[in-house]
Design an enzyme around this catalytic site. Structure first.
Site, short mmCIF file in Angstrom:
data_model
loop_
_atom_site.label_atom_id
_atom_site.label_comp_id
_atom_site.label_asym_id
_atom_site.label_seq_id
_atom_site.Cartn_x
_atom_site.Cartn_y
_atom_site.Cartn_z
N HIS A 82 11.03 0.47 -2.43
CA HIS A 82 11.36 -0.37 -1.26
C HIS A 82 11.13 0.41 0.04
CE1 HIS A 82 13.75 -3.48 0.93
NE2 HIS A 82 14.03 -2.44 1.71
N GLU A 83 11.71 1.59 0.14
CA GLU A 83 11.59 2.37 1.38
C GLU A 83 10.15 2.85 1.60
OE1 GLU A 83 13.93 2.17 3.39
OE2 GLU A 83 15.49 1.49 1.99
N HIS A 95 8.38 0.33 3.68
CA HIS A 95 8.65 0.54 5.11
C HIS A 95 7.81 1.70 5.66
CE1 HIS A 95 11.91 -2.24 5.76
NE2 HIS A 95 12.69 -1.71 4.82
N GLU A 103 10.47 -5.75 6.95
CA GLU A 103 11.08 -6.02 5.65
C GLU A 103 10.05 -6.63 4.69
OE1 GLU A 103 14.49 -5.62 3.20
OE2 GLU A 103 13.90 -4.80 5.15
#
Length: 497
Positions: A264-265, A268, A294
């Site tokens: 997930h990160e 980003h 996001e």
């Protein structure tokens, strides 16, 4: 000359933003709790200094003069975005910015102290102060920009997005999910009766988990010359494009917590690392709002890393780094865990199906709070009513797992929550558009080839920086406005297909 002055100013502001980002990154990586007050003072000082420098009256003259000096489309776009940011800043006095920053950070410190004991009554006055300041900010931004007060707050996180556009999208999604959730649970129970979840026994050595995360980050394009991975209580990505700081959290009894957090990160981080470098010090070169940000993390975590093809490629690496602790595990075992659906009270623990309902609840309450129709004292009752209606969960007597669970309101981030679910919808729509353009893209994922995935996002999202508003960027990158039916089709295929 005016263009040169603006360029020099942008370089100075970039340096201040870097300093502030690094202090925030230090906070996320568990700096000593006793230093929190001084870090709050430092961040408040930098924020005030940044605001004074970025909102100086003479800048309006520089902008006016620079219009006649623009020669390229990039310069026109850069000046327009700078002017938009300048209007946003000049509607708030520096004194207010300092006062609000310090109040928000002190509220956060109090929240961290009181949340473990669910002490809502002691925390409530601090939150009332934060919300009062948020209403002040909303009123000033509304007067300056001609927007509804809550829209004026949303615009700080997603330029161009409006509550009256978001509300019908969320209404469609809410109506679908309230009916869809029990159907998914029923189908899941029948499926698990035939093939139960494999036990997450562990222990999974932290060092092996760390090496696995680093290997997958490298494979999907993370640049370790300009970023790093650390450990914290909550996954985090921050910093600046040339110095991206990521964190994850490890559990020896569940390797998927850290791994999915890393993926997930990394989404980003890839966005930050691939923003247009020639304009990195101008607002034009920055990420286009939080729902687009996001969407990049959820594109990686939800769209790519929760499909069978990804785990066909990734499982050999899981076995390499975790060894005998995952003996007998297959990609299907991983997917059964990461795509498991269960209604719960905690937003950050929610699955792909229930998560939007947590966000819609907060979106609706925020509008009531900013308008003054809902008071802080009444939040717990309103919260419980929506949790019962949307997720079928009973009354919660523990504020820690209710309105005290998120840091956003304690630090004054109103208008932020919609970005999470807008990002999920946008990620699904980006994958939809990508797969229409490249029907064989899943074969690339199966083979661990991520070049075309990276190139598509670089061309359509990352390289655009803040050239377009959020809604315009969605249309330009996917060919149509945000369509909740694409997300509905995605969920239906994944969970009932």
């Amino acid at each position: 000359m005016s263009w040169q002055k603006l360029d020099e100013l942008c370089h100075k502001l970039e340096s201040l933003e870097h300093a502030k980002a690094m202090l925030s990154a230090d906070e996320a990586t568990q700096m000593p709790a006793g230093g929190g007050a001084k870090r709050a003072e430092a961040v408040a000082f930098i924020s005030g200094l940044y605001h004074e420098m970025a909102s100086a009256p003479e800048i309006a003259d520089w902008i006016h003069a620079a219009r006649s000096q623009t020669e390229t489309d990039d310069q026109v776009a850069a000046l327009a975005e700078f002017e938009r940011a300048y209007r946003d800043r000049t509607c708030l006095p520096a004194e207010f910015v300092r006062r609000k920053t310090e109040a928000d950070m002190r509220s956060e410190q109090l929240w961290r102290e009181l949340r473990p004991t669910s002490d809502w009554n002691t925390f409530r006055p601090a939150l009332e102060g934060v919300i009062e300041l948020a209403r002040e900010e909303a009123a000033m931004r509304s007067a300056a920009g001609g927007l509804d007060p809550y829209d004026a707050l949303i615009d700080q996180f997603d330029p161009g997005s409006r509550a009256d556009q978001i509300a019908p999208v969320f209404a469609t999604l809410k109506a679908f999910l309230k009916d869809f959730l029990p159907r998914v649970i029923d189908a899941q129970e029948r499926r698990l009766a035939k093939r139960p979840l494999k036990a997450l026994a562990g222990p999974y050595p932290v060092e092996g988990q760390r090496r696995l995360g680093l290997a997958l980050m490298r494979a999907v394009g993370f640049d370790f010359e300009h970023g790093r991975l650390d450990t914290s209580h909550h996954p985090f990505c921050g910093g600046v494009p040339t110095d991206v700081r990521m964190t994850t959290r490890y559990r020896e009894d569940d390797f998927l917590v850290a791994l999915m957090g890393v993926l997930h990160e990394t989404g980003h981080a890839l966005y930050e690392q691939n923003l247009p470098k020639d304009w990195s010090h101008w607002p034009l070169g920055q990420a286009r709002g939080m729902s687009i940000h996001e969407s990049q993390s959820l594109f990686m975590e939800m769209q790519v890393a929760r499909m069978p093809e990804f785990w066909e490629w990734a499982m050999p690496q899981v076995h390499e780094h975790l060894g005998q602790t995952v003996e007998g595990w297959t990609g299907a075992d991983v997917l059964a865990h990461v795509n498991h659906v269960q209604a719960g009270f905690i937003r950050v623990d929610a699955d792909e199906v229930t998560y939007p309902l947590h966000v819609i609840l907060r979106f609706e309450l925020e509008q009531e709070l900013i308008s003054g129709r809902l008071q802080v004292a009444d939040i717990p009752e309103a919260w419980d009513a929506k949790m019962r209606e949307y997720l079928g969960l009973g009354t919660l007597d523990n504020p820690r797992d209710g309105p005290m669970q998120d840091v956003h309101w304690p630090v004054g981030l109103f208008g932020y929550f919609p970005s999470y679910t807008l990002g999920a919808l946008t990620a699904a729509q980006q994958w939809w558009a990508l797969e229409r353009e490249m029907p064989d893209i899943r074969e690339d994922v199966r083979a661990g080839r991520f070049d075309r995935l990276i190139d598509w996002r670089k061309a359509n999202i990352w390289s655009q920086g803040s050239r377009y508003s959020t809604p315009d960027l969605v249309v330009r990158s996917t060919g149509k406005p945000l369509d909740p039916e694409i997300f509905v089709a995605h969920l239906t295929q994944r969970y009932l297909g």
